[in-house]
Write an enzyme that holds these catalytic residues in place. Structure first.
Site, PDB file in Angstrom:
ATOM      1  N   ASN A   1     -10.195  -3.728   1.621  1.00  0.00           N
ATOM      2  CA  ASN A   1      -9.696  -3.738   0.199  1.00  0.00           C
ATOM      3  C   ASN A   1     -10.922  -3.456  -0.485  1.00  0.00           C
ATOM      4  O   ASN A   1     -12.133  -3.286  -0.104  1.00  0.00           O
ATOM      5  CB  ASN A   1      -9.044  -4.925  -0.065  1.00  0.00           C
ATOM      6  CG  ASN A   1      -7.746  -5.104   0.538  1.00  0.00           C
ATOM      7  OD1 ASN A   1      -7.137  -4.173   0.783  1.00  0.00           O
ATOM      8  ND2 ASN A   1      -7.277  -6.218   0.455  1.00  0.00           N
TER       9      ASN A   1
ATOM     10  N   HIS B   1       0.797  -1.226   0.077  1.00  0.00           N
ATOM     11  CA  HIS B   1      -0.071  -0.084   0.077  1.00  0.00           C
ATOM     12  C   HIS B   1       0.959   1.234   0.047  1.00  0.00           C
ATOM     13  O   HIS B   1       0.454   2.308   0.641  1.00  0.00           O
ATOM     14  CB  HIS B   1      -1.079  -0.177   1.267  1.00  0.00           C
ATOM     15  CG  HIS B   1      -1.855  -1.151   1.206  1.00  0.00           C
ATOM     16  ND1 HIS B   1      -3.093  -1.168   0.413  1.00  0.00           N
ATOM     17  CD2 HIS B   1      -1.776  -2.329   2.050  1.00  0.00           C
ATOM     18  CE1 HIS B   1      -3.598  -2.264   0.642  1.00  0.00           C
ATOM     19  NE2 HIS B   1      -3.098  -3.140   1.832  1.00  0.00           N
TER      20      HIS B   1
ATOM     21  N   TYR C   1       0.249  -5.068  11.360  1.00  0.00           N
ATOM     22  CA  TYR C   1       0.144  -3.973  10.855  1.00  0.00           C
ATOM     23  C   TYR C   1       0.595  -2.827  11.953  1.00  0.00           C
ATOM     24  O   TYR C   1       1.598  -1.721  11.351  1.00  0.00           O
ATOM     25  CB  TYR C   1      -1.307  -3.491  10.550  1.00  0.00           C
ATOM     26  CG  TYR C   1      -1.824  -3.947   9.140  1.00  0.00           C
ATOM     27  CD1 TYR C   1      -1.701  -5.067   8.844  1.00  0.00           C
ATOM     28  CD2 TYR C   1      -2.186  -2.817   8.250  1.00  0.00           C
ATOM     29  CE1 TYR C   1      -1.982  -5.703   7.501  1.00  0.00           C
ATOM     30  CE2 TYR C   1      -2.661  -3.360   6.989  1.00  0.00           C
ATOM     31  CZ  TYR C   1      -2.388  -4.617   6.762  1.00  0.00           C
ATOM     32  OH  TYR C   1      -2.939  -5.053   5.354  1.00  0.00           O
TER      33      TYR C   1
END
Length: 495
Positions: A141, A68, A351
Site C-alpha cells: 500500500n 482494490h 489473496y
C-alpha cells in the site's frame, strides 16, 4: 512460455472477421463496405455468429475485486543498483545491473471499479516481478502500516469501510464504531487523515510492502525485511478542495496521468529501499516488529538502497492486463520468504483464494499472471485450463518421467513450538508511534489532521461513548491533540 510466441502475427490478425473458432464471417452490414440483402424471415437459432456474439457480450463483465477494484496498470523493469547478495540468494537480486521485467498495479482499496480516484482511501501498490525463478508478488500500500494486526478481523474492517449494506452509503459512524475496539488502528489513521490520504496521482506516491518478510542468503542466514518504494519525482497530495476540483473534472485522473506520462516518455520511477533486522534482535524493541500496525525506526534500522523501478510501457489491453492481473503475497521466490506476521500469514491464503473465485482455478495460466520462465507441475484440468500437454504421466514421482525436484534452497530454519491458544500480543504499544508522527508535522498540517477528525466524529450517528473513546486514544498519543479535539467537539476528555 508463450505457446504462440513464434506464430506469425497474421495468425492473430487475418484481414477479415472470424468467429471464436476461426471461421470467416462473410456477411457484413453496409457500413463495413459489403452490401447484403436482409430478408424478412425470422432469426434462426442456427445463426451461430449472432448467438456467439450475444453470448460473449452477456459475459463481458467478471466479478470485480472485493477490495482494490479500481486500479490502473503499467509495465516496466526493475534494475538492481546495489549489491545485497550477502542478504539474499534471490536470483533477480544477484548483482547490480540485473534487470527483471515487471508489471505494477495501483489502486484504491474500498470503492467500486468506476469510483473516482480522488477519494480519501489507502492506495494499493502491487508489483509483479517476472524473475528467472518464478514470479514474486510484492503486494503493498501507500501507507507503511495497516488498521489491524489480526487476520481474523480483515473481513470486518473491510465491511466497516464499505458502504452500509442497507443504504449503500459509506458512513463514518460504521468505520469509527468498529475501529474504536481496535486502538492499534490509530497509527494508520495518522496516514489516512493526514494529507497523504489523497495522493495527487500514482506517480507521486510512496509504496510499502507493509508486512515483514524474510531474506535468506546462500549460507542460510535469515534477516527480517521491510520494503519501501520512494518516487523520484517526490510525494504530492491533494487537499480536499483540490480533490473536489480534480475529481469533478475527471474521475479517472490518476489512470490518465499514468497512461499519458508513459506515452509521452516521462517514465515514472521509484527507488527500492529495504530495512533489515536480525531476528535475534526482535525483543529489543518496545513493540512487536511483526505487528503490521507498527513501523521500524529508521534511525536504528536505516533504509538501504537496492534498485530502481521504471515504468516505460503502457498495457495493451485494460481487461487482459488490469482486470485479469492478479496478485498474491503467497508468490515468493528462493531467497525471499514469509515471516510469522499474522496478517501476512492470513493474506498468503486469502489473496490466491479470492483470485481463484474471481478468475478461476487456472488464473495463473492467464498470460499476464503466468511466469515468463519455464514452468511445469502436475496440476491438471479444471475450468479454463488452456495449457497444451501431451504427457502420459501426471503424477510424481515416476520412473517413466525424468522430471525431478529442484535443488534445495534455504528457508528460515526456525523451530516452531508453543501452545495452541488465541492471545493478545505482549507489546501492543498502540499510541507511541502515532504521537511521534503527529508531533513531527508543521502546525498547519496538524490543524488539517484535527479538522478531518472533527468532521468524521461529527457524524450524527456517532455516540458520545465512541467520541470519548477516540478522544481518549488521541490524548494517549498526544495530550494536546486530545484536548484540541475535545474542545472542538464539546466533549470532556478522559485520561
Amino acid at each position: 512460455m508463450d505457446p504462440y510466441k513464434h506464430r506469425p502475427s497474421s495468425a492473430f490478425n487475418p484481414p477479415f472477421w472470424t468467429t471464436n473458432a476461426g471461421a470467416p464471417i462473410s456477411v457484413y452490414f453496409p457500413h463495413f463496405g459489403v452490401y447484403v440483402t436482409l430478408s424478412d424471415s425470422p432469426i434462426l437459432l442456427e445463426d451461430y455468429h449472432l448467438i456467439e456474439k450475444l453470448a460473449n457480450f452477456h459475459r463481458e463483465r467478471i466479478p470485480e475485486r472485493v477490495v482494490h477494484a479500481r486500479g490502473a496498470s503499467a509495465k516496466g523493469f526493475f534494475e538492481v543498483t546495489h549489491d545485497i547478495s550477502h542478504l539474499t540468494c534471490a536470483d533477480f537480486l544477484r548483482a547490480p545491473g540485473v534487470q527483471t521485467p515487471v508489471i505494477i498495479r495501483f489502486s484504491t482499496v474500498i470503492h467500486e471499479r468506476g469510483s473516482p480516484e480522488t477519494i480519501r482511501d489507502p492506495r494499493g501498490f502491487a508489483v509483479k516481478f517476472y524473475t528467472r525463478e518464478g514470479n514474486f508478488d510484492l503486494v503493498g500500500n501507500n501507507f507503511p502500516v495497516f488498521f489491524i494486526r489480526d487476520g481474523m478481523k480483515f473481513p470486518d474492517v473491510i465491511h466497516a469501510f464499505k458502504p452500509n449494506p442497507k443504504s449503500h452509503i459509506q458512513e463514518n459512524w460504521r468505520i469509527l464504531d468498529f475501529l474504536s475496539h481496535h486502538p492499534e488502528s490509530l497509527h494508520t489513521f495518522t496516514f489516512f487523515y493526514d494529507d497523504v490520504g489523497i495522493p495527487q496521482d500514482y506517480r507521486h506516491m510512496e509504496g510499502f510492502g507493509v508486512h515483514t518478510y524474510t531474506l535468506i542468503n546462500k549460507a542460510g542466514k535469515v534477516q527480517y525485511v521491510k520494503f519501501h518504494w520512494k518516487p523520484t519525482c517526490g510525494v504530492k497530495c491533494l487537499l480536499e478542495e483540490e480533490a473536489i476540483k480534480v475529481g469533478g473534472a475527471n474521475h479517472s485522473h490518476a489512470t490518465q496521468d499514468l497512461y499519458d506520462s508513459i506515452a509521452a516518455g516521462n517514465y515514472p520511477e521509484w527507488k527500492l529501499f529495504i530495512q533489515t533486522m536480525d531476528p535475534d534482535h526482535e525483543d529489543r524493541f518496545d513493540f512487536d516488529p511483526l505487528d503490521t500496525t507498527k513501523t521500524w525506526p529508521e534511525d536504528v534500522l536505516p533504509l538501504q538502497p537496492v534498485g530502481r523501478l521504471v515504468l516505460n510501457k503502457n498495457i495493451d489491453n485494460f481487461f487482459a492486463e488490469n482486470e485479469q492481473l492478479a496478485f498474491s503475497p503467497s508468490l515468493v521466490v528462493p531467497g525471499i520468504y514469509y515471516s510469522d506476521d499474522k496478517m501476512l500469514q492470513c493474506r498468503i491464503f486469502a489473496y490466491a483464494d479470492t483470485q481463484r473465485h474471481r478468475l478461476g482455478p487456472n488464473y495463473l495460466q492467464l498470460p499476464v499472471n503466468a511466469p515468463k520462465c519455464p514452468h511445469r507441475n502436475n496440476h491438471y484440468d479444471g475450468f479454463m485450463n488452456f495449457m497444451h500437454r501431451d504427457e502420459e504421466v501426471d503424477y510424481f514421482p515416476s520412473r517413466y518421467d525424468p522430471c525431478r525436484h529442484a535443488e534445495r534452497y534455504p528457508i528460515p530454519p526456525v523451530a516452531l513450538s508453543g501452545k495452541r491458544e488465541k492471545s493478545i500480543i505482549e507489546k501492543e504499544n498502540n499510541f507511541k508511534q502515532p504521537g511521534e508522527k503527529y508531533r513531527s508535522w508543521a502546525p498547519d498540517r496538524q490543524e488539517r489532521f484535527i479538522s478531518r477528525w472533527v468532521d468524521a466524529l461529527s457524524d450524527p450517528r456517532i455516540t458520545h461513548e465512541i467520541r470519548s473513546i477516540w478522544i481518549s486514544y488521541l490524548s494517549q498519543a498526544d495530550k494536546s491533540l486530545g484536548l484540541k479535539l475535545a474542545s472542538r467537539l464539546n466533549v470532556r476528555p478522559t485520561m
